[in-house]
Design a protein around this motif. Structure first.
Motif, PDB file in Angstrom:
ATOM      1  N   VAL A  48     -27.110 -19.660  26.276  1.00  0.00           N
ATOM      2  CA  VAL A  48     -27.934 -18.461  26.373  1.00  0.00           C
ATOM      3  C   VAL A  48     -28.510 -18.083  25.013  1.00  0.00           C
ATOM      4  CG1 VAL A  48     -27.850 -15.976  26.810  1.00  0.00           C
ATOM      5  CG2 VAL A  48     -26.806 -17.550  28.431  1.00  0.00           C
ATOM      6  N   ILE A  49     -27.690 -18.113  23.975  1.00  0.00           N
ATOM      7  CA  ILE A  49     -28.160 -17.741  22.635  1.00  0.00           C
ATOM      8  C   ILE A  49     -29.204 -18.725  22.133  1.00  0.00           C
ATOM      9  CG2 ILE A  49     -27.453 -17.506  20.218  1.00  0.00           C
ATOM     10  CD1 ILE A  49     -24.760 -16.410  21.276  1.00  0.00           C
ATOM     11  N   ARG A  50     -29.009 -20.001  22.457  1.00  0.00           N
ATOM     12  CA  ARG A  50     -29.975 -21.000  22.007  1.00  0.00           C
ATOM     13  C   ARG A  50     -31.285 -20.910  22.784  1.00  0.00           C
ATOM     14  NH1 ARG A  50     -30.023 -25.651  19.098  1.00  0.00           N
ATOM     15  NH2 ARG A  50     -31.448 -27.284  19.719  1.00  0.00           N
ATOM     16  N   ALA A  51     -31.196 -20.572  24.075  1.00  0.00           N
ATOM     17  CA  ALA A  51     -32.386 -20.613  24.939  1.00  0.00           C
ATOM     18  C   ALA A  51     -33.214 -19.338  24.892  1.00  0.00           C
ATOM     19  CB  ALA A  51     -31.961 -20.905  26.385  1.00  0.00           C
ATOM     20  N   ASP A  52     -32.590 -18.205  24.565  1.00  0.00           N
ATOM     21  CA  ASP A  52     -33.295 -16.929  24.651  1.00  0.00           C
ATOM     22  C   ASP A  52     -33.857 -16.514  23.292  1.00  0.00           C
ATOM     23  OD1 ASP A  52     -33.569 -13.842  24.829  1.00  0.00           O
ATOM     24  OD2 ASP A  52     -33.239 -14.451  26.902  1.00  0.00           O
ATOM     25  N   ALA A  53     -35.152 -16.294  23.245  1.00  0.00           N
ATOM     26  CA  ALA A  53     -35.816 -15.937  21.982  1.00  0.00           C
ATOM     27  C   ALA A  53     -35.419 -14.550  21.496  1.00  0.00           C
ATOM     28  CB  ALA A  53     -37.332 -16.008  22.157  1.00  0.00           C
ATOM     29  N   HIS A  54     -34.944 -13.669  22.400  1.00  0.00           N
ATOM     30  CA  HIS A  54     -34.562 -12.313  22.011  1.00  0.00           C
ATOM     31  C   HIS A  54     -33.252 -12.286  21.220  1.00  0.00           C
ATOM     32  CE1 HIS A  54     -37.305 -11.759  25.429  1.00  0.00           C
ATOM     33  NE2 HIS A  54     -37.617 -10.596  24.870  1.00  0.00           N
ATOM     34  N   LEU A  55     -32.513 -13.384  21.224  1.00  0.00           N
ATOM     35  CA  LEU A  55     -31.206 -13.417  20.570  1.00  0.00           C
ATOM     36  C   LEU A  55     -31.226 -14.215  19.269  1.00  0.00           C
ATOM     37  CD1 LEU A  55     -28.857 -13.928  23.681  1.00  0.00           C
ATOM     38  CD2 LEU A  55     -29.724 -11.794  22.687  1.00  0.00           C
ATOM     39  N   LYS A  56     -32.389 -14.367  18.679  1.00  0.00           N
ATOM     40  CA  LYS A  56     -32.492 -15.093  17.411  1.00  0.00           C
ATOM     41  C   LYS A  56     -32.279 -14.136  16.240  1.00  0.00           C
ATOM     42  CE  LYS A  56     -33.562 -18.809  19.673  1.00  0.00           C
ATOM     43  NZ  LYS A  56     -32.563 -19.870  19.851  1.00  0.00           N
TER      44      LYS A  56
END
Length: 307
Positions: A48-56
């Motif tokens: 999820v952290i790798r795939a979601d741009a909001h969690l960068k």
């Protein structure tokens, strides 16, 4: 690293959690489920952290490293526990035992440092929000993670190099389910005062050191939160810290008690070891996902994207 021992003992017997075959079968199912949940939960967080741009952001960068570390930590102890629960002969070689001691120290030590780094990240975000982007740069975040691994590795090498020189007497029975250094001391016929003192200093520096960094960070964080006039703002600030505080209490509470208290051979030793090495890696992704609205929203977006 070459592991050798000068005593005639070539293997240890792990007593495990029970000697009743029916209870062992039940425990096997329980710990197999725990290990599966640990792998799935932490792999989900990584995905999820790798795939979601909001969690960068730095916070989620550290959280992804924590998830990877929890997978490693759990894999050091649980597979051997599962094997022994199905085996009549619960043995481990001296070299394998010392290798397990090494990897327990390196993973647990790195997690302690990483949790203190995450506390500093929360301090920078809440106490210096305008400078947060400059303070927690991507280069600094990577360096902090590498330093955490480096310090834990150095400490682990020193401890295991000292443990290699221990001579073991006739007693081969370890009253535990894994090889932890305190559980090996009663089996040694060497003078262990030096290594015990070094172990205590190591725990104080690499255990209490990160713990006090976390404590002082949260003193400043709580002071800054209480000065916020908006109730909504205070609630949001507290919610971003509650998950991390829960993880800190679970990990440091059981880990420090296990290594600072004398080994008694009682069920308490097993309980505290299970808490920090088996239970905590499983519940960390639950803590960070259930208490974090951003993670829950990212999970929904990821599921929609892939399913």
């Amino acid at each position: 690293m070459i592991l050798r021992n000068y005593s005639t003992i070539t293997e240890f017997i792990l007593m495990g959690l029970s000697d009743d075959p029916h209870i062992e079968a039940l425990l096997f199912v329980v710990f197999l489920v725990i290990y599966f949940l640990t792998l799935m939960g932490n792999l989900m967080m990584l995905l999820v952290i790798r795939a979601d741009a909001h969690l960068k952001t730095p916070m989620y960068f550290f959280l992804s490293n924590l998830s990877f570390l929890d997978i490693c930590f759990s894999s050091v102890t649980v597979p051997k526990l599962l094997e022994d629960l199905l085996s009549e002969k619960k043995t481990i070689s001296v070299e394998g035992c010392l290798a397990q001691v090494f990897f327990v120290f390196i993973t647990a030590g790195t997690e302690a440092f990483l949790l203190s780094v995450m506390a500093y990240d929360r301090y920078a975000a809440i106490c210096h929000p305008l400078l947060y982007g400059q303070v927690m740069s991507s280069h600094l975040c990577v360096r902090l993670v590498l330093v955490s691994w480096g310090l834990a590795s150095l400490n682990s090498f020193v401890i295991v190099l000292l443990a290699v020189n221990l001579n073991f007497c006739e007693d081969q029975t370890i009253h535990h389910y894994i090889c932890e250094l305190p559980s090996l001391f009663p089996l040694s016929c060497s003078v262990i005062s030096t290594i015990v003192n070094i172990l205590i200093c190591s725990i104080l520096l690499h255990g209490l050191g990160p713990f006090f960094l976390i404590f002082f960070s949260y003193v400043r964080i709580i002071s800054a939160i209480l000065s916020i006039s908006s109730t909504t703002g205070r609630s949001k600030a507290f919610s971003t810290c509650s998950s991390h505080l829960t993880a800190v209490i679970l990990f440091f509470g059981s880990g420090l008690i296990r290594y600072l208290m004398p080994t008694s051979g009682s069920s308490l030793d097993l309980y505290f070891s299970l808490q920090y090495s088996v239970v905590t890696p499983m519940v960390n992704p639950l803590i960070y996902s259930l208490k974090n609205k951003e993670v829950k929203a990212a999970v929904k977006r990821t599921l929609r994207k892939y399913l």
